[in-house]
Design an enzyme around this catalytic site. Structure first.
Site, PDB file in Angstrom:
ATOM      1  N   ARG A  55       2.635  18.281   4.661  1.00 19.98           N
ATOM      2  CA  ARG A  55       2.042  16.972   4.974  1.00 19.98           C
ATOM      3  C   ARG A  55       0.583  16.877   4.530  1.00 19.98           C
ATOM      4  O   ARG A  55       0.057  15.777   4.329  1.00 19.98           O
ATOM      5  CB  ARG A  55       2.165  16.650   6.474  1.00 19.98           C
ATOM      6  CG  ARG A  55       1.562  15.279   6.813  1.00 19.98           C
ATOM      7  CD  ARG A  55       1.859  14.794   8.212  1.00 19.98           C
ATOM      8  NE  ARG A  55       1.695  15.810   9.218  1.00 19.98           N
ATOM      9  CZ  ARG A  55       0.521  16.251   9.657  1.00 19.98           C
ATOM     10  NH1 ARG A  55      -0.614  15.778   9.192  1.00 19.98           N
ATOM     11  NH2 ARG A  55       0.479  17.192  10.579  1.00 19.98           N
ATOM     12  N   TYR A 109       3.586  -7.648  -6.088  1.00 19.42           N
ATOM     13  CA  TYR A 109       4.833  -7.025  -5.645  1.00 19.42           C
ATOM     14  C   TYR A 109       5.044  -7.363  -4.157  1.00 19.42           C
ATOM     15  O   TYR A 109       4.098  -7.296  -3.362  1.00 19.42           O
ATOM     16  CB  TYR A 109       4.728  -5.510  -5.845  1.00 19.42           C
ATOM     17  CG  TYR A 109       5.897  -4.768  -5.274  1.00 19.42           C
ATOM     18  CD1 TYR A 109       7.115  -4.748  -5.947  1.00 19.42           C
ATOM     19  CD2 TYR A 109       5.810  -4.116  -4.049  1.00 19.42           C
ATOM     20  CE1 TYR A 109       8.203  -4.085  -5.413  1.00 19.42           C
ATOM     21  CE2 TYR A 109       6.896  -3.446  -3.507  1.00 19.42           C
ATOM     22  CZ  TYR A 109       8.094  -3.444  -4.191  1.00 19.42           C
ATOM     23  OH  TYR A 109       9.173  -2.798  -3.656  1.00 19.42           O
ATOM     24  N   ASP A 181      -2.469  -1.791  -9.681  1.00 16.65           N
ATOM     25  CA  ASP A 181      -1.132  -1.200  -9.645  1.00 16.65           C
ATOM     26  C   ASP A 181      -0.637  -1.190 -11.091  1.00 16.65           C
ATOM     27  O   ASP A 181      -0.358  -2.235 -11.677  1.00 16.65           O
ATOM     28  CB  ASP A 181      -0.248  -2.059  -8.729  1.00 16.65           C
ATOM     29  CG  ASP A 181       1.191  -1.550  -8.645  1.00 16.65           C
ATOM     30  OD1 ASP A 181       1.645  -0.870  -9.583  1.00 16.65           O
ATOM     31  OD2 ASP A 181       1.863  -1.869  -7.647  1.00 16.65           O
ATOM     32  N   LYS A 206       9.477   4.235 -10.287  1.00 18.02           N
ATOM     33  CA  LYS A 206       9.874   3.457 -11.455  1.00 18.02           C
ATOM     34  C   LYS A 206       9.734   4.316 -12.711  1.00 18.02           C
ATOM     35  O   LYS A 206      10.418   5.303 -12.835  1.00 18.02           O
ATOM     36  CB  LYS A 206       9.029   2.172 -11.510  1.00 18.02           C
ATOM     37  CG  LYS A 206       8.900   1.464 -10.147  1.00 18.02           C
ATOM     38  CD  LYS A 206      10.201   0.889  -9.625  1.00 18.02           C
ATOM     39  CE  LYS A 206      10.153   0.451  -8.167  1.00 18.02           C
ATOM     40  NZ  LYS A 206       9.093  -0.449  -7.804  1.00 18.02           N
TER      41      LYS A 206
HETATM   42  C1  LIG Z   1       8.444  -0.857  -6.638  1.00 17.03           C
HETATM   43  C2  LIG Z   1       7.033  -1.257  -6.685  1.00 17.03           C
HETATM   44  C3  LIG Z   1       6.153  -0.931  -5.650  1.00 17.03           C
HETATM   45  C4  LIG Z   1       6.615  -0.204  -4.393  1.00 17.03           C
HETATM   46  O1  LIG Z   1       7.013   1.080  -4.702  1.00 17.03           O
HETATM   47  P1  LIG Z   1       8.035   1.960  -3.790  1.00 17.03           P
HETATM   48  O2  LIG Z   1       8.097   3.230  -4.552  1.00 17.03           O
HETATM   49  O3  LIG Z   1       9.334   1.200  -3.756  1.00 17.03           O
HETATM   50  O4  LIG Z   1       7.421   2.082  -2.463  1.00 17.03           O
HETATM   51  C5  LIG Z   1       4.831  -1.286  -5.777  1.00 17.03           C
HETATM   52  N1  LIG Z   1       4.381  -1.951  -6.860  1.00 17.03           N
HETATM   53  C6  LIG Z   1       5.194  -2.300  -7.863  1.00 17.03           C
HETATM   54  C7  LIG Z   1       4.632  -3.037  -9.032  1.00 17.03           C
HETATM   55  C8  LIG Z   1       6.545  -1.970  -7.826  1.00 17.03           C
HETATM   56  O5  LIG Z   1       7.345  -2.330  -8.821  1.00 17.03           O
END
Ligand SMILES: *Cc1c(COP(=O)(O)O)cnc(C)c1O
Length: 388
Positions: A55, A109, A181, A206
């Site tokens: 953790r 998002y 992001d 992703k």
């Molecule tokens: C999927 C996504 C998130 C969230 O990510 P998780 O791994 O599902 O928590 C945040 N920002 C973008 C642009 C995303 O596509």
């Protein structure tokens, strides 16, 4: 843990494979083993945050990922976390305190939007949503307590490309922390830290992992900022487990190959769709018809693997198309080797009132395609037969 000679890992393809890997190799293994251990022998650590424990985000698999991610994004340090949302929430809860104010791009998002819009007010953190394309509109929303500005490299599902250069300058002029992001672009297509952003976030679920088999997240930036986020993360607890860390590190090795192929494939599919009579609109920054194509070309090395489009006949035609395609799975998420199709009105944006969704430009019939690594010609043939 950082490999000796890491200075020779200059380019991203080499960094993906070698940066952060243990040197000397553990037992000679060319691939780092899975460290399936929650805790580690005491070695004289002086503080709670240095005790080696899963953790606390300092076990071998986590540290190797930190070094690799920092190298890829050109940052001093990185922190890997249990999901994209864990990285986003922990980062924002470190940068912002009760009484602070955030400027956040509208159309973020869904999870991030809900966190900022619905959860933060409960903690005394205020926010205003900005049109991130209209820089002249931001100053009016500044307050004495504004601390940060938050945007995405490309928006979902309309693939808008905000004035990212403007965001960096505006943040510098007004002493704000600039946060992006970078999930949709990946460091293969865009390197926000080099462009002047303070913190770069990922849903590693992703493209970074790329195989749709784990959830993970990351934040990259200056060492001091990341250390602060790690302290908060150690308390909030969203740490990445060893097996997911192993898969993420393995997935990362092919990131450049995957993303470049996906860039090319998606460009061809976007061009094909745009030429079809029954297609009303195609949203892809690589198309000259995209309103911010020139900006995208200036900022990005490639336009990514996601596009969205609208068919004549709206919702019914869209549902029909989704039933007819054979290769794409109809499923949420994106960035994997498999092509995925969604109708955002029923998935990512199902939580919005219809009026609000339409106002954002997300019609009932809009379809989003996350292009995988299948043969482009197979995908094109499949799309062609599904459009008929
Ligand atoms: C999927 C996504 C998130 C969230 O990510 P998780 O791994 O599902 O928590 C945040 N920002 C973008 C642009 C995303 O596509």
């Amino acid at each position: 843990m950082s490999a000796s000679g890491s200075g020779s890992y200059k380019r991203i393809e080499t960094q993906l494979v070698h940066a952060g890997e243990p040197s000397p190799r553990i037992g000679g293994a060319v691939e780092m083993p899975i460290f399936q251990s929650a805790t580690y022998e005491y070695a004289g650590e002086g503080s709670y945050h240095d005790i080696r424990y899963l953790r606390i985000n300092n076990t071998p698999s986590q540290l190797a990922l930190h070094d690799k991610l920092a190298a890829l994004e050109g940052g001093e340090a990185a922190l890997v976390m249990a999901s994209g949302m864990a990285a986003i929430s922990t980062t924002l809860l470190t940068v912002l305190s009760p009484g602070d104010h955030l400027l956040a791009q509208s159309g973020l998002y869904g999870g991030t939007h809900d966190l900022v819009a619905a959860e933060f007010p409960r903690f005394g953190i205020e926010r205003d949503l900005i049109d991130a394309d209209r820089r002249d509109s931001w100053a009016a929303l500044l307050r004495p307590n504004t601390r940060a500005i938050y945007v995405e490299a490309m928006t979902n599902p309309l693939l808008e490309v905000a004035d990212l250069e403007g965001v960096v300058q505006f943040a510098r002029e007004h002493g704000l922390t600039s946060i992006i992001d970078n999930t949709f672009a990946t460091p293969v297509n865009y390197r926000p830290l080099a462009a002047g952003f303070d913190l770069c976030l990922h849903s590693a679920t992703k493209y970074l992992n790329g195989h749709a088999d784990i959830v993970a997240g990351a934040v990259i930036g200056k060492a001091e900022a990341i250390e602060g986020i790690r302290h908060r993360a150690n308390h909030l607890g969203g740490s990445l487990d060893p097996h997911a860390a192993f898969l993420l590190k393995r997935g990362l090795k092919t990131l450049a190959l995957r993303v470049r192929y996906q860039n090319e494939s998606t460009q061809r599919i976007a061009g094909f769709l745009a030429s079809q009579p029954g297609v009303v609109r195609v949203n892809y920054p690589g198309l000259e018809s995209h309103p911010r194509h020139a900006r995208a070309r200036r900022l990005f090395a490639g336009y990514g693997g996601v596009l969205s489009f609208e068919l004549e006949g709206g919702e019914r035609r869209a549902e029909d198309f989704a039933q007819r395609v054979r290769i794409p799975a109809v499923a949420p998420s994106l960035g994997g080797v498999q092509t995925l199709l969604t109708r955002p009105a029923t998935t990512s944006h199902a939580g919005l009132a219809r009026e609000e969704r339409l106002r954002l430009g997300i019609s009932d019939g809009l379809l989003r395609l996350s292009v995988g690594i299948e043969a482009t010609d197979d995908l094109l043939e499949d799309i062609r037969q599904a459009l008929r």
